[in-house]
Motif scaffolding. Structure first.
Motif, PDB file in Angstrom:
ATOM      1  N   LYS A  63       0.833  -1.198   0.000  1.00 18.82           N
ATOM      2  CA  LYS A  63       0.000   0.000   0.000  1.00 18.82           C
ATOM      3  C   LYS A  63       0.872   1.254   0.000  1.00 18.82           C
ATOM      4  N   SER A  67       1.940   4.153  -5.948  1.00 16.97           N
ATOM      5  CA  SER A  67       1.448   5.508  -6.129  1.00 16.97           C
ATOM      6  C   SER A  67       0.257   5.514  -7.073  1.00 16.97           C
ATOM      7  N   LEU A  69      -2.943   3.297  -9.464  1.00 18.71           N
ATOM      8  CA  LEU A  69      -3.827   2.156  -9.638  1.00 18.71           C
ATOM      9  C   LEU A  69      -3.091   1.065 -10.408  1.00 18.71           C
ATOM     10  N   SER A 115     -12.228   2.431 -11.472  1.00 24.62           N
ATOM     11  CA  SER A 115     -11.330   1.351 -11.866  1.00 24.62           C
ATOM     12  C   SER A 115     -12.187   0.146 -12.244  1.00 24.62           C
ATOM     13  N   THR A 144     -10.129  -0.306  -1.754  1.00 26.86           N
ATOM     14  CA  THR A 144     -10.292   0.589  -0.603  1.00 26.86           C
ATOM     15  C   THR A 144     -11.123   1.802  -0.987  1.00 26.86           C
TER      16      THR A 144
HETATM   17  N1  LIG Z   1     -10.709   5.209  -9.919  1.00 24.69           N
HETATM   18  C1  LIG Z   1      -9.434   5.475  -9.672  1.00 24.69           C
HETATM   19  N2  LIG Z   1      -8.703   6.226 -10.497  1.00 24.69           N
HETATM   20  C2  LIG Z   1      -7.403   6.494 -10.254  1.00 24.69           C
HETATM   21  N3  LIG Z   1      -6.741   6.041  -9.165  1.00 24.69           N
HETATM   22  C3  LIG Z   1      -7.411   5.294  -8.292  1.00 24.69           C
HETATM   23  C4  LIG Z   1      -8.787   4.955  -8.475  1.00 24.69           C
HETATM   24  N4  LIG Z   1      -9.191   4.183  -7.444  1.00 24.69           N
HETATM   25  C5  LIG Z   1      -8.114   4.048  -6.646  1.00 24.69           C
HETATM   26  N5  LIG Z   1      -7.044   4.703  -7.146  1.00 24.69           N
HETATM   27  C6  LIG Z   1      -5.680   4.772  -6.595  1.00 24.69           C
HETATM   28  O1  LIG Z   1      -5.052   3.533  -6.868  1.00 24.69           O
HETATM   29  C7  LIG Z   1      -4.284   3.094  -5.766  1.00 24.69           C
HETATM   30  C8  LIG Z   1      -4.791   1.747  -5.260  1.00 24.69           C
HETATM   31  O2  LIG Z   1      -6.135   1.892  -4.818  1.00 24.69           O
HETATM   32  P1  LIG Z   1      -6.676   1.187  -3.489  1.00 24.69           P
HETATM   33  O3  LIG Z   1      -5.771   1.426  -2.347  1.00 24.69           O
HETATM   34  O4  LIG Z   1      -8.094   1.574  -3.343  1.00 24.69           O
HETATM   35  O5  LIG Z   1      -6.534  -0.327  -3.968  1.00 24.69           O
HETATM   36  P2  LIG Z   1      -6.780  -1.636  -3.118  1.00 24.69           P
HETATM   37  O6  LIG Z   1      -7.275  -2.646  -4.080  1.00 24.69           O
HETATM   38  O7  LIG Z   1      -7.603  -1.325  -1.943  1.00 24.69           O
HETATM   39  O8  LIG Z   1      -5.336  -2.029  -2.670  1.00 24.69           O
HETATM   40  P3  LIG Z   1      -4.948  -2.760  -1.287  1.00 24.69           P
HETATM   41  O9  LIG Z   1      -5.489  -4.131  -1.366  1.00 24.69           O
HETATM   42  O10 LIG Z   1      -3.445  -2.700  -1.292  1.00 24.69           O
HETATM   43  O11 LIG Z   1      -5.544  -1.945  -0.225  1.00 24.69           O
HETATM   44  C9  LIG Z   1      -4.375   4.196  -4.729  1.00 24.69           C
HETATM   45  O12 LIG Z   1      -3.243   5.025  -4.866  1.00 24.69           O
HETATM   46  C10 LIG Z   1      -5.648   4.928  -5.087  1.00 24.69           C
HETATM   47  O13 LIG Z   1      -5.598   6.278  -4.695  1.00 24.69           O
END
Ligand SMILES: Nc1ncnc2c1ncn2[C@@H]1O[C@H](COP(=O)(O)OP(=O)(O)OP(=O)(O)O)[C@@H](O)[C@H]1O
Length: 478
Positions: A63, A67, A69, A115, A144
């Motif tokens: 995490k 930086s 997605l 996403s 998240t």
């Molecule tokens: N729709 C979007 N457009 C651009 N960037 C995004 C979008 N959604 C999330 N992000 C960014 O992508 C990155 C990963 O998102 P996020 O932390 O929600 O993923 P996650 O699947 O929850 O990952 P983890 O399992 O590690 O928590 C973050 O830096 C977040 O700010």
């Protein structure tokens, strides 16, 4: 040498020391800072095991170092509770009819469009009446952000009591999610967040007024059942984040089930996990009734776009010399160098800095925060070489590194080739597939044998490179 019994013993020792030092650190750190925030690992529960430490540490490191997605070109698999209802996929955030303050928050975070996982998950999570969801996709795909939007959409700021619960495996992970809640809720200043983590002591008899409570299962359970800071009957949404990490901690599974039993029947249950092994699935079914299910397969790494070489040496010093020759001949923007033991990694990092390289060392005795800081500096380009052991770097994606050097080849605990680790260290997913160079150092018959088995396994030729021949080295850079 990687296969030496002492080297393997060092590695095992490293793994053991790592878990012991983590346990000690946790007990020491249960104290609030000047703002009253507890900077501790809330899982000071003494039962923590190594496996959970690894998973939680990996989840946190991943995490922190990411930086952006994670791009994924696979199709999302959706299993609807009611297969007849139309499947809706949101291509824009506007379509979701979010509260204006939330939409503002989303754009302020730089998100232009949902996403892959968000496209399908958000319409289901925001539907009326609320629907339960189990979602699995690799780290970094936007889970998240998705559930934070869902929670904040359901909050009534005028009602001053907890309405959303989010269960997280550790304090550090809870804090990271808390940050996303704060960012996304930035234009909703009346929205308040509380951390239910061990060490965050409130006076008895108090009821909390924050709208969202995020914490570890043990403390959340105490706050709901024993201390009654939270009225669970008023919870509208409950998120179980990093469910695979949660269930790897003894006690967390039962505590989560007990919490779920205290919630109203119509409370929306949302469960997220990066992996979906049987144990996660069984747990998910216990806590999430009548779920919709969304899965996004991990994008596989491939060796197709990587140039792989090996260098023949006689000992550690020759391997170091070969490395220096490589650096002398080609421009290497950033490289990751893997060693089998912490001792070799430490030695190599010292030798490289003596040669004038800016080196970062990722070592097993470091606390998770220190490791995160090293990786973050490396990601920002402050150091050009990252020397690490396998134990330390397992599960960490630093995809933008174009050169990977196996100073020692990856082997498992029985001394056999660890193909999976080889692929993970060197392979790239489609998006980063443009260029990549991998150099393997071979220093014995045994390591040559390991290399040959790796070649066979992947059915990909690994070319020999003569690092004394400058012209030849220069060629590989083109
Ligand atoms: N729709 C979007 N457009 C651009 N960037 C995004 C979008 N959604 C999330 N992000 C960014 O992508 C990155 C990963 O998102 P996020 O932390 O929600 O993923 P996650 O699947 O929850 O990952 P983890 O399992 O590690 O928590 C973050 O830096 C977040 O700010």
């Amino acid at each position: 040498m990687a296969s030496d019994p002492w080297a393997l013993a060092m590695d095992q020792q490293e793994a053991a020391v790592e878990s012991i030092s983590n346990l000690q650190i946790k007990e020491d750190r249960v104290k609030p800072d000047t703002n009253g925030v507890i900077r501790t690992n809330a899982t000071a529960e003494t039962t923590d095991e190594k496996e959970k430490e690894d998973r939680a540490a990996q989840a946190l490191l991943n995490k922190l170092i990411r930086s952006n997605l994670v791009d994924n070109t696979n199709q999302v698999e959706v299993l609807q509770r009611d297969p007849k209802s139309p499947l809706y996929s949101a291509k824009s955030f506007e379509e979701l009819r979010l509260k204006p303050q939330l939409l503002q928050g989303v754009y302020a975070m730089g998100f232009n469009r949902p996403s892959k996982i968000q496209e399908n998950a958000l319409p289901m999570m925001l539907a009326e009446p609320p629907q339960n969801l189990i979602a699995q996709s690799q780290s970094g795909t936007g889970k998240t952000a998705a559930f934070v939007l869902a929670m904040l959409s359901r909050v009534e700021p005028a009602e001053r009591y907890p309405q959303c619960l989010c269960l997280s495996p550790t304090y550090e992970l809870a804090l990271q999610t808390g940050k996303v809640i704060e960012q996304m809720g930035k234009f909703h200043p009346e929205l308040k967040l509380a951390y239910a983590v061990r060490g965050n002591k409130l006076e008895r008899g108090r009821k909390i007024s924050e709208h969202v409570v995020i914490g570890t299962p043990g403390t959340v359970l105490d706050w709901c059942a024993k201390l009654k800071f939270i009225d669970p009957k008023k919870i509208k949404v409950c998120v179980l984040d990093e469910a695979d990490v949660i269930i790897a901690t003894q006690g967390h599974q039962d505590q989560s089930i007990r919490i779920q039993r205290m919630l109203p029947r119509n409370c929306q249950m949302l469960l997220f996990s990066a992996t979906f092994e049987d144990s996660v699935w069984k747990f998910a079914q216990k806590v999430v009734p009548d779920p919709n299910i969304i899965k996004l397969k991990r994008e596989e790494e491939t060796l197709d776009t990587i140039k792989q070489y090996y260098v023949l040496c006689n000992n550690r010093d020759e391997k170091f010399q070969a490395l220096c020759n490589l650096y002398g001949a080609i421009t290497i923007a950033q490289a990751m160098i893997f060693c089998q033991t912490r001792k070799t990694a430490g030695w190599l990092a010292a030798e490289l800095s003596r040669e004038g390289h800016q080196v970062a060392l990722l070592s097993g005795e470091m606390m998770v925060e220190q490791r995160a800081a090293v990786i973050e500096r490396f990601r920002e380009g402050k150091e050009k070489v990252l020397v690490t052991t396998n134990v330390c770097a397992r599960g960490i994606d630093v995809e933008q590194v174009s050169v990977v050097i196996n100073f020692d080849l990856p082997v498992d605990k029985d001394g056999n080739p660890d193909n999976e680790t080889y692929l993970h260290r060197i392979g790239r997913t489609g998006r980063f597939g443009k260029r990549g160079l991998a150099v393997n150092m071979v220093d014995s018959k045994h390591s040559m044998n390991i290399l040959n088995r790796i070649q066979e396994h992947f059915n990909k030729k690994i070319e020999r490179l003569d690092t004394d021949d400058l012209d030849e080295i220069e060629k590989i850079a083109n």
